[in-house]
Design a protein around this motif. Sequence first.
Motif, PDB file in Angstrom:
ATOM      1  N   HIS A 199       0.840  -1.200   0.000  1.00 36.02           N
ATOM      2  CA  HIS A 199       0.000   0.000   0.000  1.00 36.02           C
ATOM      3  C   HIS A 199       0.876   1.252   0.000  1.00 36.02           C
ATOM      4  N   ASN A 200       1.926   1.262   0.827  1.00 38.22           N
ATOM      5  CA  ASN A 200       2.846   2.409   0.862  1.00 38.22           C
ATOM      6  C   ASN A 200       3.548   2.586  -0.480  1.00 38.22           C
ATOM      7  N   ARG A 201       3.891   1.487  -1.116  1.00 36.04           N
ATOM      8  CA  ARG A 201       4.573   1.552  -2.400  1.00 36.04           C
ATOM      9  C   ARG A 201       3.656   2.150  -3.464  1.00 36.04           C
ATOM     10  N   VAL A 202       2.387   1.755  -3.430  1.00 35.62           N
ATOM     11  CA  VAL A 202       1.420   2.283  -4.396  1.00 35.62           C
ATOM     12  C   VAL A 202       1.204   3.772  -4.155  1.00 35.62           C
ATOM     13  N   ASP A 203       1.082   4.171  -2.878  1.00 34.28           N
ATOM     14  CA  ASP A 203       0.916   5.590  -2.571  1.00 34.28           C
ATOM     15  C   ASP A 203       2.114   6.415  -3.041  1.00 34.28           C
TER      16      ASP A 203
ATOM     17  N   TYR B  17       4.145   5.702  -5.438  1.00 34.10           N
ATOM     18  CA  TYR B  17       4.125   5.756  -6.894  1.00 34.10           C
ATOM     19  C   TYR B  17       3.130   6.800  -7.386  1.00 34.10           C
ATOM     20  N   GLU B  18       1.951   6.823  -6.784  1.00 33.90           N
ATOM     21  CA  GLU B  18       0.943   7.803  -7.200  1.00 33.90           C
ATOM     22  C   GLU B  18       1.402   9.229  -6.937  1.00 33.90           C
ATOM     23  N   LYS B  19       2.066   9.456  -5.804  1.00 37.06           N
ATOM     24  CA  LYS B  19       2.590  10.793  -5.512  1.00 37.06           C
ATOM     25  C   LYS B  19       3.652  11.191  -6.529  1.00 37.06           C
TER      26      LYS B  19
ATOM     27  N   VAL C 242       3.886  10.159  -9.632  1.00 39.11           N
ATOM     28  CA  VAL C 242       3.224  10.429 -10.910  1.00 39.11           C
ATOM     29  C   VAL C 242       2.594  11.810 -10.894  1.00 39.11           C
ATOM     30  N   LYS C 243       1.950  12.180  -9.791  1.00 35.21           N
ATOM     31  CA  LYS C 243       1.347  13.505  -9.685  1.00 35.21           C
ATOM     32  C   LYS C 243       2.413  14.591  -9.733  1.00 35.21           C
TER      33      LYS C 243
ATOM     34  N   ASP D 223       3.566  15.024 -13.342  1.00 34.33           N
ATOM     35  CA  ASP D 223       2.560  15.653 -14.197  1.00 34.33           C
ATOM     36  C   ASP D 223       2.497  17.165 -13.993  1.00 34.33           C
TER      37      ASP D 223
END
Length: 118
Positions: free
Chosen positions: A64-68, A70-72, A74-75, A78
Motif C-alpha cells: 500500500h505504501n509503495r502504491v501511494d 508511486y501515485e505521488k 506520478v502527480k 505531471d
Amino acid sequence: MQRLFSSLKHAFRQSFFIFSLISLIGLSSLFIFSPPSLAAAPTERQPTLERGIDKAAQTNQADHNRVDAYEKAVKAVDDPQGLDKVYEKNLGKYEETQPDTGIIKEASKIIEKVTGQE
C-alpha cells in the motif's frame, strides 16, 4: 655418502611439504562444504499462524505504501512545478535532520558568487 643424505633430505622435505598441502586442502574442504548449523530450536524455525498473519499484514502495508509513493511521484511529474515542490520539501527535511555542514554550505556560496547566481 653426503650426496645420498642430501638427496634423501630433499626428498623427505618435498614429500612432507606435499603431504602438508594435501592435509590443509582436505581440512579446508571440511569447513567449506559443511552443512548449516542446526542449533536453532525447531519451534523458532517453523512459522506459526500468528507470524504468518503478521507477515501478511506487513506485506500488505508495504504494498500500500509503495502504491501511494508511486501515485505521488506520478502527480509530481505531471505538475510542471511539482518536482520543484517535492525537491524543496525533501531538501527541507534533509536540512532538519542533518547537522550544519559548514564547509559544504560555504563552498556552495563561493560557487554561487563565482558563477554570478547570487
